[in-house]
Enzyme design. Structure first.
Site, PDB file in Angstrom:
ATOM      1  N   ALA A  42       0.824  -1.180   0.144  1.00 43.59           N
ATOM      2  CA  ALA A  42       0.115  -0.050  -0.017  1.00 43.59           C
ATOM      3  C   ALA A  42       0.750   1.291   0.115  1.00 43.59           C
ATOM      4  O   ALA A  42       0.226   2.474   0.017  1.00 43.59           O
ATOM      5  CB  ALA A  42      -0.830   0.026   0.995  1.00 43.59           C
ATOM      6  N   GLY A  43       2.174   1.173   0.315  1.00 49.87           N
ATOM      7  CA  GLY A  43       3.026   2.327   0.389  1.00 49.87           C
ATOM      8  C   GLY A  43       2.946   2.946  -1.060  1.00 49.87           C
ATOM      9  O   GLY A  43       2.620   2.406  -1.803  1.00 49.87           O
TER      10      GLY A  43
ATOM     11  N   ARG B 104      10.361   7.226  -2.833  1.00 49.91           N
ATOM     12  CA  ARG B 104      11.650   7.204  -3.552  1.00 49.91           C
ATOM     13  C   ARG B 104      11.868   6.835  -4.768  1.00 49.91           C
ATOM     14  O   ARG B 104      12.812   6.796  -5.512  1.00 49.91           O
ATOM     15  CB  ARG B 104      12.684   6.429  -2.283  1.00 49.91           C
ATOM     16  CG  ARG B 104      12.735   7.032  -1.051  1.00 49.91           C
ATOM     17  CD  ARG B 104      13.295   6.057   0.073  1.00 49.91           C
ATOM     18  NE  ARG B 104      12.275   5.298   0.642  1.00 49.91           N
ATOM     19  CZ  ARG B 104      12.215   4.277   1.537  1.00 49.91           C
ATOM     20  NH1 ARG B 104      13.457   4.050   2.229  1.00 49.91           N
ATOM     21  NH2 ARG B 104      11.383   3.706   2.095  1.00 49.91           N
TER      22      ARG B 104
ATOM     23  N   GLN C 232      -5.826  -0.091   3.049  1.00 49.65           N
ATOM     24  CA  GLN C 232      -5.221   0.884   4.123  1.00 49.65           C
ATOM     25  C   GLN C 232      -5.466   2.318   3.603  1.00 49.65           C
ATOM     26  O   GLN C 232      -4.599   2.674   2.618  1.00 49.65           O
ATOM     27  CB  GLN C 232      -3.838   0.557   4.227  1.00 49.65           C
ATOM     28  CG  GLN C 232      -3.298   1.137   5.396  1.00 49.65           C
ATOM     29  CD  GLN C 232      -1.689   1.184   5.260  1.00 49.65           C
ATOM     30  OE1 GLN C 232      -1.216   0.568   4.499  1.00 49.65           O
ATOM     31  NE2 GLN C 232      -1.327   1.345   6.367  1.00 49.65           N
TER      32      GLN C 232
ATOM     33  N   ASP D 223       7.757  -5.238  -2.355  1.00 50.09           N
ATOM     34  CA  ASP D 223       8.844  -4.813  -2.854  1.00 50.09           C
ATOM     35  C   ASP D 223      10.166  -5.678  -2.388  1.00 50.09           C
ATOM     36  O   ASP D 223      11.242  -5.062  -2.667  1.00 50.09           O
ATOM     37  CB  ASP D 223       9.110  -3.416  -2.504  1.00 50.09           C
ATOM     38  CG  ASP D 223       9.251  -3.102  -1.042  1.00 50.09           C
ATOM     39  OD1 ASP D 223       9.279  -3.841  -0.196  1.00 50.09           O
ATOM     40  OD2 ASP D 223       9.860  -2.085  -0.720  1.00 50.09           O
TER      41      ASP D 223
ATOM     42  N   GLY E 154      16.163  -1.470   8.299  1.00 46.72           N
ATOM     43  CA  GLY E 154      16.163  -1.489   9.591  1.00 46.72           C
ATOM     44  C   GLY E 154      17.388  -2.472  10.173  1.00 46.72           C
ATOM     45  O   GLY E 154      17.756  -3.293   9.632  1.00 46.72           O
TER      46      GLY E 154
ATOM     47  N   ASN F 299      13.196   0.267  -2.883  1.00 47.42           N
ATOM     48  CA  ASN F 299      12.740   1.690  -2.454  1.00 47.42           C
ATOM     49  C   ASN F 299      13.149   2.699  -3.641  1.00 47.42           C
ATOM     50  O   ASN F 299      12.272   3.539  -3.748  1.00 47.42           O
ATOM     51  CB  ASN F 299      13.304   1.932  -1.139  1.00 47.42           C
ATOM     52  CG  ASN F 299      12.647   1.223  -0.084  1.00 47.42           C
ATOM     53  OD1 ASN F 299      11.675   0.546  -0.053  1.00 47.42           O
ATOM     54  ND2 ASN F 299      13.536   0.943   1.144  1.00 47.42           N
TER      55      ASN F 299
ATOM     56  N   ARG G   3       8.562 -11.870 -36.898  1.00 42.43           N
ATOM     57  CA  ARG G   3       7.194 -11.379 -36.124  1.00 42.43           C
ATOM     58  C   ARG G   3       6.431 -12.549 -35.959  1.00 42.43           C
ATOM     59  O   ARG G   3       6.510 -13.446 -36.476  1.00 42.43           O
ATOM     60  CB  ARG G   3       6.673 -10.240 -36.980  1.00 42.43           C
ATOM     61  CG  ARG G   3       7.454  -9.095 -36.982  1.00 42.43           C
ATOM     62  CD  ARG G   3       7.064  -8.040 -37.757  1.00 42.43           C
ATOM     63  NE  ARG G   3       5.765  -7.419 -37.337  1.00 42.43           N
ATOM     64  CZ  ARG G   3       4.888  -6.811 -38.466  1.00 42.43           C
ATOM     65  NH1 ARG G   3       5.438  -6.370 -39.648  1.00 42.43           N
ATOM     66  NH2 ARG G   3       3.807  -6.356 -38.098  1.00 42.43           N
TER      67      ARG G   3
HETATM   68  C1  UD1 Z   1      10.793  -1.850   5.686  1.00 46.91           C
HETATM   69  C2  UD1 Z   1      11.170  -2.128   7.209  1.00 46.91           C
HETATM   70  C3  UD1 Z   1      12.747  -2.157   7.456  1.00 46.91           C
HETATM   71  C4  UD1 Z   1      13.165  -3.159   6.473  1.00 46.91           C
HETATM   72  C5  UD1 Z   1      12.793  -3.088   4.874  1.00 46.91           C
HETATM   73  C6  UD1 Z   1      13.081  -4.289   4.204  1.00 46.91           C
HETATM   74  C7  UD1 Z   1       9.297  -1.104   8.717  1.00 46.91           C
HETATM   75  C8  UD1 Z   1       8.995  -0.023   9.611  1.00 46.91           C
HETATM   76  N1  UD1 Z   1      10.724  -1.134   8.153  1.00 46.91           N
HETATM   77  O1  UD1 Z   1      11.383  -0.509   5.402  1.00 46.91           O
HETATM   78  O2  UD1 Z   1      12.910  -2.255   8.881  1.00 46.91           O
HETATM   79  O3  UD1 Z   1      14.469  -3.314   6.596  1.00 46.91           O
HETATM   80  O4  UD1 Z   1      11.368  -2.788   4.926  1.00 46.91           O
HETATM   81  O5  UD1 Z   1      12.858  -4.111   2.952  1.00 46.91           O
HETATM   82  O6  UD1 Z   1       8.526  -2.043   8.350  1.00 46.91           O
HETATM   83  N2  UD1 Z   1       3.501  -0.292   3.162  1.00 46.91           N
HETATM   84  C9  UD1 Z   1       2.327  -0.332   3.170  1.00 46.91           C
HETATM   85  N3  UD1 Z   1       1.532   0.645   4.043  1.00 46.91           N
HETATM   86  C10 UD1 Z   1       2.449   1.294   4.684  1.00 46.91           C
HETATM   87  C11 UD1 Z   1       3.911   1.660   4.598  1.00 46.91           C
HETATM   88  C12 UD1 Z   1       4.131   0.675   3.578  1.00 46.91           C
HETATM   89  O7  UD1 Z   1       1.395  -1.178   2.653  1.00 46.91           O
HETATM   90  O8  UD1 Z   1       1.599   2.436   5.240  1.00 46.91           O
HETATM   91  C13 UD1 Z   1       4.268  -1.464   2.422  1.00 46.91           C
HETATM   92  C14 UD1 Z   1       4.935  -0.942   1.100  1.00 46.91           C
HETATM   93  O9  UD1 Z   1       4.327  -0.600   0.085  1.00 46.91           O
HETATM   94  C15 UD1 Z   1       6.292  -1.814   1.065  1.00 46.91           C
HETATM   95  C16 UD1 Z   1       6.161  -2.658   2.575  1.00 46.91           C
HETATM   96  O10 UD1 Z   1       5.243  -1.954   3.327  1.00 46.91           O
HETATM   97  O11 UD1 Z   1       5.701  -2.949   0.127  1.00 46.91           O
HETATM   98  C17 UD1 Z   1       7.503  -1.941   3.019  1.00 46.91           C
HETATM   99  O12 UD1 Z   1       7.410  -0.492   3.065  1.00 46.91           O
HETATM  100  P1  UD1 Z   1       8.690   0.398   2.996  1.00 46.91           P
HETATM  101  O13 UD1 Z   1       8.085   1.738   2.963  1.00 46.91           O
HETATM  102  O14 UD1 Z   1       9.200   0.140   1.713  1.00 46.91           O
HETATM  103  O15 UD1 Z   1       9.539   0.305   4.059  1.00 46.91           O
HETATM  104  P2  UD1 Z   1      11.331   0.324   3.990  1.00 46.91           P
HETATM  105  O16 UD1 Z   1      11.573   1.745   4.576  1.00 46.91           O
HETATM  106  O17 UD1 Z   1      11.715  -0.372   3.023  1.00 46.91           O
HETATM  107 MG    MG Z   2      10.753  -0.986   1.186  1.00 49.64          MG
END
Ligand code: UD1
Ligand code: MG
Length: 398
Positions: free
Chosen positions: A24-25, A29, A91, A122, A159, A247, A353
């Site tokens: 959902a993110g 970046r 979400q 991701d 993390g 990311n 083709r």
């Molecule tokens: C996250 C982890 C980090 C880890 C990394 C590994 C957290 C807080 N951090 O960081 O410890 O090392 O992944 O790749 O979890 N997403 C949602 N809803 C939200 C936010 C994110 O569905 O509100 C989804 C994103 O689409 C993505 C995944 O969760 O697929 C991870 O989110 P992202 O923002 O990429 O977290 P990282 O900064 O990579």
């Molecule tokens: Mg990520």
């Protein structure tokens, strides 16, 4: 710390695991108009790779929840096409990975599932055997949560896994919230977790937002489990490339390159010569027979098959093309949806083709374009020709 062996990749585990895929993110970046999880590696959207892994691991009928939010319409439309059994969990707004899992559990409702496997949309290169090892560690230690970690050369924005003097996990700290000492830790969190569902349901409402992003972090559930005295295992993934997360565009390129290294190694292990493996581009659906040769800068996609003894010349691009035994494809040939019969010679600079069918021993030379053309055994079209919607008889010379 338990380390992974290369556990063999036969699934499937307990039918009581539900899978949650975080997608959902916003993917800020990436700086992209396209949702992050729909960006492709090895020619396929990252989300599709994760969905396939989820189905393979938990069983095709286990619940697969995909948390959607940012550019939700696009992601949902894609899901409806690529995995209609997956259940979107909305979400809105996106307030962190902990909040995302809370939304997924709400959508899961009363569905019986004792364990929740959380995957990130991701993180596309996880191998099935690694999830089996995660399951095994979870079971062995009677865990509240087990999660995958890796030792990174450049831990960057991942993390960090904090352990005490006995090596036991105490918490995960996000890079943005880490102290200078914590930033030096090279063991990173993969974003892949197996939770005891009852524990997870209790823990999620207790998450706070006192962090640099003001979000509910799923990673904080680890610290809550430790504080509650529940067993937690950080399971080290031996091949750190499996847990690369995308990311940014630079991350995406690193993941592509790790995948290509893997595909090239697999082809070579099957007896294919790759003259300059680091220049070849492959996809998972491409198959080979031994003693095929790929010259530099060849690109093979879709369901392309290269038979024994065939040679694919430099710079050629083949998609969904069947290359027969002993075929020579000379440099800079482009083919899509074509069949090239045994012993044929194609190129240089040929364009085959959709629907091109070359029987055995056919010659198609430079600057020849074919479309829905059938060339019978021994036919030749060696120079500057267009052959479309036609049939060329045996041994005809065009
Ligand atoms: C996250 C982890 C980090 C880890 C990394 C590994 C957290 C807080 N951090 O960081 O410890 O090392 O992944 O790749 O979890 N997403 C949602 N809803 C939200 C936010 C994110 O569905 O509100 C989804 C994103 O689409 C993505 C995944 O969760 O697929 C991870 O989110 P992202 O923002 O990429 O977290 P990282 O900064 O990579
Ligand atoms: Mg990520």
């Amino acid at each position: 710390m338990s380390a992974l062996g290369s556990a063999s990749a036969q699934s499937s585990v307990s039918a009581t695991t539900a899978v949650v895929i975080l997608a959902a993110g916003k993917g800020v970046r990436m700086r992209s108009a396209r949702p992050k999880v729909l960006h492709a590696v090895g020619g396929r959207p990252m989300l599709d790779r994760v969905l396939e892994l989820a189905a393979r691991h938990a069983g095709a009928s286990a619940p697969r929840l995909v948390v959607v939010g940012a550019q939700r319409d696009e992601v949902e439309a894609h899901l409806a096409r690529s995995d209609p059994r997956a259940i979107p969990a909305v979400q809105e707004p996106q307030r962190g990975t902990g909040d995302a899992v809370r939304c997924a559990l709400a959508a899961l409702g009363e569905t019986p599932a004792e364990r929740i496997l959380v995957l990130s949309g991701d993180v596309p290169l996880l191998a099935p055997g690694t999830l089996l090892a995660l399951e095994a560690a979870f079971g062995r230690h009677g865990c509240a949560v087990a999660f995958l970690t890796a030792i990174a050369d450049e831990p960057g924005a991942y993390g960090r896994v904090v352990r005490n003097e006995h090596g036991a996990v105490t918490r995960i700290v996000e890079a943005r919230d880490a102290s200078a000492a914590e930033l030096l830790v090279r063991e990173t969190n993969a974003g892949v977790y197996l939770f005891d569902r009852a524990f997870l349901s209790e823990a999620l409402p207790r998450l706070g937002t006192a962090n640099a992003q003001g979000e509910w972090y799923l990673t904080d559930v680890i610290g809550l489990a430790v504080d509650a005295g529940r067993p937690v295992e950080g399971v080290l993934t031996r091949d750190a490339t499996e847990i690369l997360g995308a990311n940014s565009r630079a991350d995406l390129a690193r993941i592509e390159s790790a995948l290509q290294t893997r595909l090239a190694a697999a082809a070579m292990a099957e007896g294919v010569t790759l003259v300059r493996p680091e220049t070849v581009t492959l996809e998972d659906g491409v198959t080979f027979e031994p003693d095929a040769v790929l010259e530099p800068f060849v690109s093979l996609a879709g369901a392309t098959h290269v038979s024994a003894g065939a040679r694919i010349g430099q710079g050629s691009i083949l998609r969904d093309t069947k290359v027969g035994p002993g075929v020579t494809v000379k440099p800079y040939t482009v083919a899509e949806g074509a069949t090239i019969g045994a012993g044929s010679i194609v190129g240089p600079f040929a364009r085959l083709r959709e629907g091109t069918e070359l029987e055995e021993g056919v010659h198609v030379g430079n600057f020849v374009e074919t479309k829905k053309a059938r060339l019978a055994r021994g036919a030749k079209a060696n120079h500057l020709t267009y052959l479309g919607d036609c049939s060329v008889g045996e041994r005809t010379n065009v």
